[in-house]
Write a protein that holds these residues in place. Structure first.
Motif, PDB file in Angstrom:
ATOM      1  N   MET A 146       8.447   5.531   4.643  1.00 50.14           N
ATOM      2  CA  MET A 146       9.777   6.082   4.043  1.00 50.14           C
ATOM      3  C   MET A 146      10.900   4.746   3.763  1.00 50.14           C
ATOM      4  O   MET A 146      11.580   4.893   2.635  1.00 50.14           O
ATOM      5  CB  MET A 146      10.465   7.162   4.862  1.00 50.14           C
ATOM      6  N   ARG A 147      11.179   4.095   4.752  1.00 51.77           N
ATOM      7  CA  ARG A 147      12.042   2.952   4.585  1.00 51.77           C
ATOM      8  C   ARG A 147      11.671   2.330   3.438  1.00 51.77           C
ATOM      9  O   ARG A 147      12.188   1.545   2.357  1.00 51.77           O
ATOM     10  CB  ARG A 147      12.359   2.157   5.742  1.00 51.77           C
ATOM     11  N   ASP A 156       2.123  -4.765   7.853  1.00 51.63           N
ATOM     12  CA  ASP A 156       3.400  -5.119   6.882  1.00 51.63           C
ATOM     13  C   ASP A 156       2.666  -4.886   5.312  1.00 51.63           C
ATOM     14  O   ASP A 156       3.017  -4.376   4.493  1.00 51.63           O
ATOM     15  CB  ASP A 156       3.864  -6.317   7.031  1.00 51.63           C
ATOM     16  N   GLU A 157       1.447  -5.721   5.574  1.00 51.12           N
ATOM     17  CA  GLU A 157       0.529  -5.604   4.221  1.00 51.12           C
ATOM     18  C   GLU A 157       0.138  -4.139   3.747  1.00 51.12           C
ATOM     19  O   GLU A 157       0.317  -3.730   2.592  1.00 51.12           O
ATOM     20  CB  GLU A 157      -0.743  -6.482   4.321  1.00 51.12           C
ATOM     21  N   ALA A 158      -0.384  -3.375   4.756  1.00 48.72           N
ATOM     22  CA  ALA A 158      -0.798  -1.971   4.551  1.00 48.72           C
ATOM     23  C   ALA A 158       0.269  -0.921   3.949  1.00 48.72           C
ATOM     24  O   ALA A 158       0.257  -0.307   2.940  1.00 48.72           O
ATOM     25  CB  ALA A 158      -1.630  -1.351   5.527  1.00 48.72           C
ATOM     26  N   ALA A 211       3.467   1.954   0.075  1.00 48.82           N
ATOM     27  CA  ALA A 211       4.993   2.190  -0.718  1.00 48.82           C
ATOM     28  C   ALA A 211       4.997   1.720  -2.116  1.00 48.82           C
ATOM     29  O   ALA A 211       5.377   2.503  -2.828  1.00 48.82           O
ATOM     30  CB  ALA A 211       5.977   1.397   0.042  1.00 48.82           C
ATOM     31  N   SER A 212       4.331   0.694  -2.399  1.00 51.28           N
ATOM     32  CA  SER A 212       4.520   0.035  -3.890  1.00 51.28           C
ATOM     33  C   SER A 212       3.520   0.771  -4.826  1.00 51.28           C
ATOM     34  O   SER A 212       4.114   1.061  -5.882  1.00 51.28           O
ATOM     35  CB  SER A 212       4.267  -1.264  -4.117  1.00 51.28           C
ATOM     36  N   LYS A 213       2.475   1.409  -4.347  1.00 50.24           N
ATOM     37  CA  LYS A 213       1.591   2.286  -5.254  1.00 50.24           C
ATOM     38  C   LYS A 213       2.062   3.475  -5.467  1.00 50.24           C
ATOM     39  O   LYS A 213       2.068   4.112  -6.382  1.00 50.24           O
ATOM     40  CB  LYS A 213       0.412   2.321  -4.503  1.00 50.24           C
ATOM     41  N   PHE A 214       2.564   4.113  -4.205  1.00 48.41           N
ATOM     42  CA  PHE A 214       3.027   5.646  -4.688  1.00 48.41           C
ATOM     43  C   PHE A 214       4.403   5.491  -5.752  1.00 48.41           C
ATOM     44  O   PHE A 214       4.774   6.195  -6.353  1.00 48.41           O
ATOM     45  CB  PHE A 214       3.491   6.188  -3.316  1.00 48.41           C
TER      46      PHE A 214
END
Length: 935
Positions: free
Chosen positions: A701-702, A297-299, A304-307
């Motif tokens: 992706m989600r 979950d953390e990774a 996702a947030s960085k991209f």
């Protein structure tokens, strides 16, 4: 057809069928020991004898042809008595150690004896200590026990007729005939390739795989799958014991015909079980440079947030994602889908960019489809000649190499066009040892001769091609004498090659990276098409233009749309109708402009134009040219994610590392070099916290806001097939039910049989295009400071970065460190002797390696494999790019070779430091770097 009677049954078979095969066709079993279909039928064991009406003696059914009206009986009293006597005599020289024999339960002698009611010999054992050859197993993979040998000669005929090595001999030792195997102390000096085909042919435990000592037949389960190494697509079964992989056995697949090479048999499973597999997500603290374990979950939240943050700040084209040509089609499809739907860019690619993108571009331009035109079997069996250009299949595609050796043995003429003396040059009718980078001049010279000597197919040219006049004007100036001067070859050899190829009824062109990896690689590929079209050798059996793809799924990676300009199935991203179809299928608006090629991503990263990169399964620090340039680019990124099995040199530079799974831990498909889609099947479940690669991507992706459900491999394949016309007719269910468990695209509907040969009757593009191209020298040529020309390639025992093969100890024992081949004359002038460590320097870097002095290369040229980290030649290679496919020029760069200074050649104690020691030191340093990164 002829008719005969066997045990009272009327049997109809084709003329030329043996009695044994005729009996088998109606379900009548005749026992055999020395017989192997299409390999050995010497009839020496006498177990397959039958009673034929009118024959005084009992003939051996394996080599007796069925005759019209023949009456055969397989179980008469004298047949049974003869078989029992033959087995009685065989057992008199066989050591009955069945309980301790690795072949117990899988021994054909055991089975035949049981069938015939024989359990021991009635004769005194005639084995005499000291006369027989000793038990040998110095080879890392194979051993031989003469006390279990029945002299059936299946190993001899398999080595000669299947592998094509002739490394096993029948010799005499006193009063005994004996088998001489290449597994003793001098095994490295023999021609044996350690393929193990002989071990699978052995009907007893005489020749055996050492690994077989760890299991018994009844302890293992078998899972059919596809080899993860080169693109031949060999079929085999992984052997599983207690949820661990313990071996691999060949299957009679359509491309390998029961053969395997040393990598497939022994190097395809140990890396899966390696103790240094990544097991948990890792996040790097940029301040300390160390990784820490993290939850999924953390990774995934971080990725996702960085991209998404980078996308908002710098736009979609600031992101990119690379798929892996070793991954299954399903993984690759999901990577490119994620890049297009979530990143919002066409900046997706795969490592075919640096090996075979020139084939995709070149063949698509000239023929309409960037793929191999004919099947492997078709171009290696019953052909009159083979034109082999820039390809060393004995080492890069060994099972194809075996089939070419078989073809030559049966009379096929062979033309080898290669700057080195490769193994096949010994059997070649003509070897054009041309200068690296001169393929186009060679091809234009061939076309010049075709025209001048009236060897062209005028009807084919008139009806099925365009652009001939333009090409004719260009090749007019490429006389044999001019080409000979450019290429450094004999003009008469060029004429001989042209005549052999053009006049042969069936003659394929087979090529590989020696054609593609140039700054003119695409034009080199198109010149292959020019030759084939000029003599009408396209769209029919035994012909065509046939690129041997490098890695197991290079073809599939391109098929799946991991390309900046194409959706799956080579559908252009710039075509509004195509784009609309994918937007409807995927539910998002898609970018209309072509993305950036992988080889251009790195310069853009250095300039700050690309900020974030997702790499799934690739190691560009090791594989791409000018490694220093790649490292600089990756360090310039704001955010790098690597999805991998191991902590590679690229993964060490990542911000997040995600542990994926190997081919043996998942379901999927690979597409081999002949467009053949074959299954990959899960064999084991390993401990740890890794996840299926497709599950990782779906979950990511989600988290980036796209509604992507987690799909099975079969469901992903169905989605891909629904939007890809050339795959419309394929599904997992159909692949399972096909006789070969495979299909070749195009396969356009569920009733379509698949396409064996492309361009039959009509080119995919309509008319074949003759592409007029002039010879242009390589971008970097030798000069005063860098007087030698360096080219690179593969060796038999390793595969690309050796991330998989280096984890098989036996392969490392055979070849375990870097080396550079230097011409004898050059070595003499430099004062370098064979086996000495040297430095190799180009404008981009310096490495050390071991000198291999020979005449394999021409004077002024040298060659290196790219598998070994202790002397990785990609620190030297040139990143100059082809204008069409953006493929790097691996095959030509300027370098110099020098003796090492004393302070580098000797350690502090005055002991000479070998390259093997350097390789061991590098491994220790890498382990330390990994340990330091992991804290």
């Amino acid at each position: 057809m002829i008719n005969l009677t066997i045990d009272g049954l009327t049997v109809q078979v084709e003329k030329g069928t043996t009695v044994l095969e005729a009996a088998k066709s109606v379900g009548i079993n005749i026992p055999t020991l020395c017989y192997l279909k299409d390999v050995s039928n010497i009839g020496s064991c006498r177990v397959c004898v039958v009673d034929v009406e009118g024959y005084d003696k009992l003939p051996t059914s394996c080599n007796t042809l069925a005759q019209d009206g023949m009456v055969v009986r397989t179980q008469t009293d004298r047949v049974v008595k003869s078989r029992r006597m033959a087995l009685d005599l065989i057992l008199s020289h066989h050591n009955l150690i069945c309980f301790s024999c690795p072949s117990n339960g899988a021994c054909e002698l055991q089975n035949v004896c049981h069938q015939c009611g024989i359990s021991e010999s009635s004769y005194e054992n005639i084995r005499v200590a000291g006369i027989e050859v000793p038990h040998v197993e110095d080879n890392p993979f194979l051993g031989y026990r003469p006390d279990l040998c029945i002299h059936c000669q299946r190993c001899i005929n398999t080595c000669a007729n299947v592998s094509g090595c002739d490394s096993i001999k029948l010799t005499s030792r006193g009063i005994f005939r004996t088998i001489e195997t290449p597994f003793g102390k001098n095994w490295k000096e023999t021609d044996c390739e350690s393929c193990g085909n002989c071990a699978e042919a052995c009907p007893t435990g005489a020749i055996y795989k050492k690994e077989a000592k760890s299991y018994r037949t009844w302890e293992i389960s078998r899972v059919r799958t596809t080899c993860p190494h080169c693109a031949v697509g060999c079929q085999y079964e992984l052997l599983v014991k207690d949820n661990k992989l313990v071996g691999a056995e060949a299957v009679n697949g359509p491309s390998n015909g029961g053969r395997l090479c040393v990598k497939g048999r022994f190097g395809s499973y140990k890396f899966v079980m390696s103790g240094d597999r990544l097991t948990d997500p890792l996040i790097k603290d940029r301040a300390t440079g160390k990784f820490r374990k993290a939850s999924w979950d953390e990774a995934l939240d971080l990725v996702a947030s960085k991209f998404m943050t980078l996308k908002r700040q710098y736009g979609p084209d600031s992101l990119a994602g690379f798929a892996c040509s070793r991954s299954p089609n399903e993984d690759i499809y999901m990577v490119q889908k994620m890049v297009r739907t979530c990143f919002g860019t066409n900046n997706t690619d795969n490592c075919a960019r640096v090996c075979h993108s020139a084939s995709v571009e070149g063949l698509a331009k000239t023929l309409g489809s960037g793929a191999m035109t004919n099947p492997i079997y078709d171009i290696t069996h019953d052909v009159d000649a083979i034109l082999l250009v820039g390809s060393n299949p004995e080492e890069a595609h060994p099972v194809v190499g075996m089939q070419i050796r078989e073809a030559v043995r049966k009379g096929t003429k062979l033309i080898v066009v290669d700057p080195r003396d490769i193994g096949l040059t010994k059997q070649a009718d003509v070897h054009l040892k041309l200068r690296p980078g001169t393929n186009i001049a060679f091809a234009n010279g061939m076309c010049h001769i075709f025209i001048k000597e009236g060897l062209i197919d005028e009807q084919f040219i008139a009806e099925r091609t365009e652009g001939f006049k333009e090409l004719k004007k260009i090749v007019k100036d490429y006389t044999p004498e001019r080409v000979a001067k450019i290429c450094g070859i004999d003009p008469d050899d060029l004429r001989a090659a042209a005549r052999i190829y053009a006049s042969a009824k069936k003659a394929p062109i087979i090529y590989c990276l020696g054609v593609t990896e140039h700054s003119t690689g695409t034009e080199g590929v198109m010149s292959m098409s020019n030759m084939a079209m000029m003599v009408g050798k396209l769209g029919r059996e035994g012909c065509g233009v046939n690129p041997l793809r490098g890695q197991n799924n290079v073809q599939g990676a391109c098929d799946m749309g991991a390309m900046p300009d194409k959706f799956p199935g080579y559908q252009p991203v710039t075509n509004p109708e195509i784009r609309e179809k994918f937007e409807k299928a995927w539910g998002v608006e898609l970018p209309a402009h072509v993305g950036t090629h992988a080889t251009d991503i790195f310069p853009k990263a250095i300039k700050g134009e690309v900020k974030g990169l997702y790499i799934c399964g690739e190691d560009p620090v090791v594989t791409d040219p000018d490694s220093a340039h790649v490292v600089k680019a990756l360090n310039a990124l704001d955010f790098l994610v690597v999805q991998e099995l191991f902590m590679t040199e690229t993964a060490l530079l990542a911000d997040v590392v995600l542990p994926g799974r190997s081919y043996a831990e998942k379901d999927g498909t690979f597409t081999n070099t002949e467009r053949r889609v074959q299954r990959v099947r899960k064999a084991v479940t390993l401990p740890g916290n890794s996840r299926l690669d497709t599950d990782i991507i779906c979950e990511l992706m989600r988290r980036m806001g796209y509604n992507q459900p987690t799909l099975t491999a079969s469901e992903i394949f169905d989605e891909m097939a629904s939007v890809t016309p050339s795959f419309h007719g394929m599904s997992y269910a159909r692949l399972e039910n096909e006789p070969t468990q495979s299909l070749q695209w195009p396969c356009t509907d569920k009733y379509h049989p698949g396409t064996s040969i492309m361009h039959v009757g009509k080119m995919v593009r309509g008319l074949g295009l003759f592409y007029p191209t002039e010879y242009k020298p390589a971008k970097e040529l030798p000069d005063k400071n860098y007087p030698l020309m360096l080219t690179t390639g593969r060796i038999l025992y390793h595969y690309n970065t050796s991330a998989m093969t280096a984890r098989t100890e036996g392969l490392m024992e055979i070849v375990g460190h870097s080396f550079v081949e230097i011409n004898t004359a050059d070595a003499k002038s430099l004062g370098i002797v064979d086996g000495e460590r040297v430095s190799v320097t180009s404008r981009r870097g310096r490495i050390t390696s071991e000198a291999r002095v020979s005449d394999k290369t021409n004077p002024g040229e040298c060659w290196m494999p790219f598998h070994f980290a202790d002397g990785n030649c990609n620190w030297l290679t040139n990143a100059a790019l082809d204008q069409f496919a953006r493929i790097p020029e691996y095959k030509v760069c300027a370098c110099r070779i020098e003796k090492l200074p004393k302070e580098e050649a000797f350690n502090a104690k005055g002991k000479y430091v070998s390259q093997k020691m350097v390789a061991q030191q590098w491994r220790k340093r890498m382990d330390k770097n990994i340990a330091r990164a992991l804290g």
